[in-house]
Write a protein that holds these residues in place. Structure first.
Motif, PDB file in Angstrom:
ATOM      1  N   ARG A 117      45.408  77.791  66.590  1.00  0.00           N
ATOM      2  CA  ARG A 117      44.536  77.772  65.479  1.00  0.00           C
ATOM      3  C   ARG A 117      44.622  78.769  64.338  1.00  0.00           C
ATOM      4  O   ARG A 117      44.494  80.133  65.066  1.00  0.00           O
ATOM      5  CB  ARG A 117      42.827  77.694  65.984  1.00  0.00           C
ATOM      6  N   TYR A 119      42.476  80.646  61.315  1.00  0.00           N
ATOM      7  CA  TYR A 119      41.126  80.534  60.288  1.00  0.00           C
ATOM      8  C   TYR A 119      41.041  81.509  59.324  1.00  0.00           C
ATOM      9  O   TYR A 119      41.738  82.430  59.370  1.00  0.00           O
ATOM     10  CB  TYR A 119      40.107  80.579  61.462  1.00  0.00           C
ATOM     11  N   GLN A 139      40.106  72.819  57.547  1.00  0.00           N
ATOM     12  CA  GLN A 139      38.786  72.088  57.560  1.00  0.00           C
ATOM     13  C   GLN A 139      37.805  73.070  57.656  1.00  0.00           C
ATOM     14  O   GLN A 139      37.886  73.927  58.590  1.00  0.00           O
ATOM     15  CB  GLN A 139      38.764  71.216  58.726  1.00  0.00           C
ATOM     16  N   GLU A 141      34.737  74.417  59.342  1.00  0.00           N
ATOM     17  CA  GLU A 141      34.203  74.336  60.850  1.00  0.00           C
ATOM     18  C   GLU A 141      32.526  74.925  60.805  1.00  0.00           C
ATOM     19  O   GLU A 141      31.679  74.266  61.662  1.00  0.00           O
ATOM     20  CB  GLU A 141      34.969  75.209  61.695  1.00  0.00           C
ATOM     21  N   ALA A 142      32.525  75.662  59.960  1.00  0.00           N
ATOM     22  CA  ALA A 142      31.043  76.505  60.012  1.00  0.00           C
ATOM     23  C   ALA A 142      30.582  77.048  58.802  1.00  0.00           C
ATOM     24  O   ALA A 142      31.676  77.512  57.935  1.00  0.00           O
ATOM     25  CB  ALA A 142      30.950  77.290  61.366  1.00  0.00           C
ATOM     26  N   TYR A 160      36.849  78.220  57.851  1.00  0.00           N
ATOM     27  CA  TYR A 160      37.608  77.198  57.589  1.00  0.00           C
ATOM     28  C   TYR A 160      39.015  77.243  58.665  1.00  0.00           C
ATOM     29  O   TYR A 160      39.394  78.534  58.920  1.00  0.00           O
ATOM     30  CB  TYR A 160      38.434  77.324  56.024  1.00  0.00           C
ATOM     31  N   ARG A 163      44.677  73.507  62.747  1.00  0.00           N
ATOM     32  CA  ARG A 163      45.198  73.689  64.013  1.00  0.00           C
ATOM     33  C   ARG A 163      46.632  73.375  64.041  1.00  0.00           C
ATOM     34  O   ARG A 163      46.885  72.416  63.379  1.00  0.00           O
ATOM     35  CB  ARG A 163      44.057  72.694  64.931  1.00  0.00           C
TER      36      ARG A 163
END
Length: 165
Positions: A117, A119, A139, A141-142, A160, A163
């Motif tokens: 992953r 980020y 994507q 994520e939070a 973001y 993966r």
């Protein structure tokens, strides 16, 4: 616009200091982002010698006008790495970062085989960064509300991630 990703060089000091010092760049960066020649010298020394990271210059016309990097984490988060990037104001909006992010992600997954992953954590107000990450397949994520204090203002932080596979 054509560009290339390449290793940093100590000779990048003048160009990087000029391109990174713009308040429009620094307003979206952590307070640890180099803000003077001496700090850029330290950064370049680290980036040219530390093999545990993947930090590259974004070169246009034989000048470093931006940077992009992957920092693998350690210990229990060792399958994760953080992506960071910036680009001089004169070069923004030309599709450079939309191509640079997938390129460095590909290199990172090849170099650091244990990564699963990658980020990035842009500020909630950095809409251009949100778009470029989404274009690169990241994507959301939070969202952490009002946890960043930048220039006296509380801002949201978004996470973001992309993966492997």
């Amino acid at each position: 616009m054509e560009f290339r990703l390449r290793p940093w060089e100590m000779s990048d000091l003048e160009s990087v200091t000029k391109n990174a010092g713009d308040p429009e760049i620094t307003r979206f960066m952590s307070d640890g982002f180099p803000d003077c020649t001496e700090k850029w010298q330290s950064f370049l020394q680290m980036a040219t010698t530390n093999k545990s990271i993947l930090y590259l210059a974004i070169e246009i016309g034989s000048r470093a006008v931006g940077g992009i990097g992957i920092t693998p984490l350690k210990d229990i988060k060792q399958t994760n790495a953080e992506l960071g990037y910036w680009l001089g104001q004169d070069y923004q909006g030309k599709g450079i970062m939309s191509r640079a992010i997938p390129a460095i992600v590909h290199r990172a997954f090849e170099k650091f085989t244990g990564l699963t992953r990658i980020y990035a954590t842009p500020f909630g107000t950095n809409f251009a960064s949100h778009r470029v990450l989404e274009k690169a397949g990241f994507q959301l994520e939070a969202r952490f509300e009002k946890i960043i204090l930048k220039n006296g203002e509380l801002l949201d932080e978004l996470v973001y991630a992309l993966r492997r596979g």
